[in-house]
Motif scaffolding. Structure first.
Motif, PDB file in Angstrom:
ATOM      1  N   ILE A  82       0.829  -1.204   0.000  1.00  0.00           N
ATOM      2  CA  ILE A  82       0.000   0.000   0.000  1.00  0.00           C
ATOM      3  C   ILE A  82       0.868   1.261   0.000  1.00  0.00           C
ATOM      4  O   ILE A  82       0.599   2.229  -0.722  1.00  0.00           O
ATOM      5  N   THR A  83       1.902   1.256   0.809  1.00  0.00           N
ATOM      6  CA  THR A  83       2.765   2.450   0.923  1.00  0.00           C
ATOM      7  C   THR A  83       3.822   2.515  -0.171  1.00  0.00           C
ATOM      8  O   THR A  83       4.437   3.561  -0.368  1.00  0.00           O
ATOM      9  N   GLY A  84       4.050   1.399  -0.848  1.00  0.00           N
ATOM     10  CA  GLY A  84       5.078   1.360  -1.883  1.00  0.00           C
ATOM     11  C   GLY A  84       6.310   0.630  -1.403  1.00  0.00           C
ATOM     12  O   GLY A  84       6.900   0.999  -0.384  1.00  0.00           O
ATOM     13  N   TYR A  85       6.703  -0.429  -2.123  1.00  0.00           N
ATOM     14  CA  TYR A  85       7.845  -1.242  -1.686  1.00  0.00           C
ATOM     15  C   TYR A  85       9.148  -0.445  -1.651  1.00  0.00           C
ATOM     16  O   TYR A  85      10.100  -0.821  -0.961  1.00  0.00           O
ATOM     17  N   LYS A  86       9.199   0.664  -2.381  1.00  0.00           N
ATOM     18  CA  LYS A  86      10.420   1.477  -2.361  1.00  0.00           C
ATOM     19  C   LYS A  86      10.660   2.094  -0.985  1.00  0.00           C
ATOM     20  O   LYS A  86      11.764   2.547  -0.695  1.00  0.00           O
ATOM     21  N   HIS A  87       9.614   2.114  -0.157  1.00  0.00           N
ATOM     22  CA  HIS A  87       9.744   2.658   1.197  1.00  0.00           C
ATOM     23  C   HIS A  87      10.016   1.563   2.221  1.00  0.00           C
ATOM     24  O   HIS A  87       9.837   1.780   3.410  1.00  0.00           O
ATOM     25  N   TYR A  88      10.444   0.391   1.761  1.00  0.00           N
ATOM     26  CA  TYR A  88      10.676  -0.706   2.692  1.00  0.00           C
ATOM     27  C   TYR A  88      12.173  -0.863   2.987  1.00  0.00           C
ATOM     28  O   TYR A  88      12.696  -1.969   3.060  1.00  0.00           O
ATOM     29  N   ARG A  89      12.864   0.221   3.130  1.00  0.00           N
ATOM     30  CA  ARG A  89      14.235   0.202   3.645  1.00  0.00           C
ATOM     31  C   ARG A  89      14.163   0.691   5.078  1.00  0.00           C
ATOM     32  O   ARG A  89      13.816   1.846   5.332  1.00  0.00           O
ATOM     33  N   LEU A  90      14.515  -0.197   5.997  1.00  0.00           N
ATOM     34  CA  LEU A  90      14.218   0.044   7.398  1.00  0.00           C
ATOM     35  C   LEU A  90      15.419  -0.260   8.275  1.00  0.00           C
ATOM     36  O   LEU A  90      16.425  -0.800   7.825  1.00  0.00           O
ATOM     37  N   GLY A  91      15.271   0.063   9.558  1.00  0.00           N
ATOM     38  CA  GLY A  91      16.220  -0.382  10.572  1.00  0.00           C
ATOM     39  C   GLY A  91      17.484   0.432  10.667  1.00  0.00           C
ATOM     40  O   GLY A  91      17.640   1.493  10.053  1.00  0.00           O
ATOM     41  N   ILE A  92      18.422  -0.097  11.443  1.00  0.00           N
ATOM     42  CA  ILE A  92      19.659   0.622  11.744  1.00  0.00           C
ATOM     43  C   ILE A  92      20.503   0.903  10.506  1.00  0.00           C
ATOM     44  O   ILE A  92      21.013   2.023  10.359  1.00  0.00           O
TER      45      ILE A  92
END
Length: 563
Positions: A82-92
């Protein structure tokens, strides 16, 4: 009046020095970050209580619990879609990149994915830690606060560091370890003007989490006793084993990440959920952030078969969860693995010296050594175990274990920090050239020259008139209007010609706003080693100053040691 006060504040924060303004803002940013972490933790507890015995799903609990990781993985994938897989860089690792390349400015949707995904992952039993989401969410909370005030980017970077410290402190109630972690792992430098606001933010995180969750010591069940000198050779052996274990862990985690790099996110997350559900059904103690494994191990610390099963299961679930992209941290599971390795070594030592009351000490030392070797954070690991166990007796043996583990891992096996390996794999920048490192700490407001004279171009003769009429130290800026807008140039007499010729030299000027740092100016004019950059108000409507190449050269040549 308010706009003038904000301008004065921004100008003060552009200077890389300790100030009460930056300290207060760091404290406020830490409070904002800590409140977000409290909401994050309460949401996890609410979901866990909902699915616990006596909750609304009590009648079907035996059938529902094993499938929770699968449902959570599906929900995480749906939200990411829904938010866009390009925004799935997460964490430290992502936060490290944003700190170095973008002054800590955190994208909103990445934070939303981390917040929602972290809650689902931790509440459903994935083998991930809450420190990864805590760092990301804390950094975002403080970063948004700085951006809302339109502070200089160098100040936003400091506020982001404050948010990280507050996030870790609010998550684990470890204020000192949070400060060291920020300096050693995130910023990777020690600057006194950053220390004070980070310390205040970390203390705010600790106070807030104590007010909400009480005076809870995370691993108080790990009893630490002073070891006799006869155990010190075994501590070196433990450190070597932990160094090798860190190498194995980091190598296999990166192998899984590389193997599944071309697999779409939905099947990857679903596979992680299915594998976690299967292993968790048979070894439920291996689920979660590492706390359950530690608790079970300390109940039966001499049950070697149980420890080995827990170690293998925990290692597998951690590699699967993090390697396949579940949004969570790595430190929590590393603590659990370190405790298990420490207890296994302690059982072997017991064959020679049957002192069962030392089991907790070896568990704590295993935790510190594996963290130091995996993350390349020896000082943060040392401080963390002291705060998490509330016992300073582990300091001296922990130093021995950490040193042995770190040297074995980094020098003997060439093992790099897992965070840096992840950044290299993702192609995210985390290093800056020396000149940029110096200049990014100084806002343009601190160094710009405001002695300007701005004119509109009419004729060449008019420009020459203003050049002759201006003060010697004044800069003449010529605005040349055209159909597409306005271009600015720096006008001066060309010294390569006789002054009597009155030949005018025009140097085109690019513009940037007052939030920028000298590193931004450096990037614009470093190739020609000449010229200048115009500084505008944050709205871009007003010219407020100029930064020249000579100013940058002076700072790099003469003032570098002061920064």
């Amino acid at each position: 009046m308010l706009s003038n006060s904000l301008y004065a504040l921004r100008k003060r924060l552009a200077i890389p020095q300790t100030s009460i303004q930056l300290s207060i803002l760091g404290l406020l940013g830490g409070i904002a970050a800590a409140l977000l972490i409290v909401v994050f933790r309460l949401a996890i507890e609410f979901i866990q209580e909902t699915f616990s015995a006596g909750g609304p799903f009590d009648s079907i609990l035996d059938y529902l619990l094993p499938t929770l990781p699968i449902f959570a993985a599906i929900l995480i994938a749906i939200f990411a879609d829904i938010t866009g897989y390009k925004h799935y860089r997460l964490g430290i690792p992502f936060v490290l990149h944003r700190i170095k390349a973008h002054y800590g400015n955190m994208p909103f949707w990445n934070t939303a994915n981390q917040f929602v995904g972290g809650i689902l992952a931790l509440a459903s039993g994935f083998s991930v830690g809450r420190e990864g989401p805590s760092v990301h969410i804390g950094a975002s909370g403080a970063s948004y606060f700085g951006r809302w005030l339109r502070l200089p980017h160098n100040a936003v970077r400091t506020l982001t560091a404050c948010g990280i410290a507050a996030g870790i402190s609010a998550s684990f109630n470890t204020p000192l370890a949070a400060v060291i972690f920020v300096m050693e792992v995130v910023l990777r430098e020690y600057k006194i003007h950053i220390f004070i606001p980070v310390m205040l933010a970390s203390s705010a995180g600790s106070i807030i989490t104590q007010a909400v969750f009480g005076q809870h010591i995370e691993f108080a069940q790990l009893s630490v006793f002073t070891l006799p000198g006869s155990h010190y050779p075994w501590l070196i052996l433990l450190g070597i084993i932990l160094g090798v274990s860190a190498y194995i862990f980091n190598t296999n985690l990166m192998r899984i990440i590389r193997t599944f790099r071309y697999v779409n996110m939905f099947p990857r997350l679903l596979l992680a959920g299915v594998l976690t559900a299967i292993v968790g059904y048979f070894v439920p103690e291996a689920l979660g952030d590492g706390t359950s494994a530690i608790n079970q191990a300390m109940i039966s610390p001499t049950n070697l078969e149980l420890l080995v099963i827990l170690l293998i299961s925990k290692l597998f679930l951690t590699l699967v969860a993090i390697g396949l992209g579940i949004p969570g941290g790595i430190i929590g599971p590393v603590f659990g693995l370190g405790v298990l390795i420490g207890l296994i070594v302690a059982n072997l030592v017991m064959l020679i010296d049957p002192s069962i009351h030392f089991m907790g000490t070896y568990a704590v030392l295993g935790m510190s050594g594996l963290m130091a070797a995996s993350l390349h954070a020896p000082l943060a690991a040392l401080v963390a175990v002291v705060e998490l166990t509330n016992n300073p007796a582990a300091i001296t043996p922990a130093i021995i274990v950490i040193a042995s583990a770190y040297i074995t891992s980094s020098q003997g096996l060439k093992n790099r920090s897992i965070f840096l390996q992840q950044l290299d794999f993702q192609g995210l920048m985390y290093q800056t050239p020396p000149a940029t490192t110096v200049l990014e700490k100084i806002g343009v407001l601190a160094e710009m020259d405001t002695n300007l004279k701005l004119i509109n171009y009419v004729t060449e003769q008019d420009v020459r008139f203003h050049l002759n009429d201006k003060h010697e130290s004044q800069w003449l800026i010529v605005a040349m209007k055209h159909d597409l807008g306005v271009d600015y140039s720096l006008a001066e007499f060309d010294t390569s010609y006789s002054r009597n010729n009155d030949k005018v030299k025009y140097t085109p000027l690019l513009t940037m706003d007052t939030r920028s740092t000298l590193a931004h100016v450096w990037e614009l004019i470093k190739d020609q080693r000449d010229g200048a950059t115009l500084i505008t108000s944050t709205s871009g409507e007003k010219i407020v100053g100029i930064v020249t190449w000579e100013q940058l050269r002076t700072i790099l040549m003469n003032r570098n040691a002061l920064l």
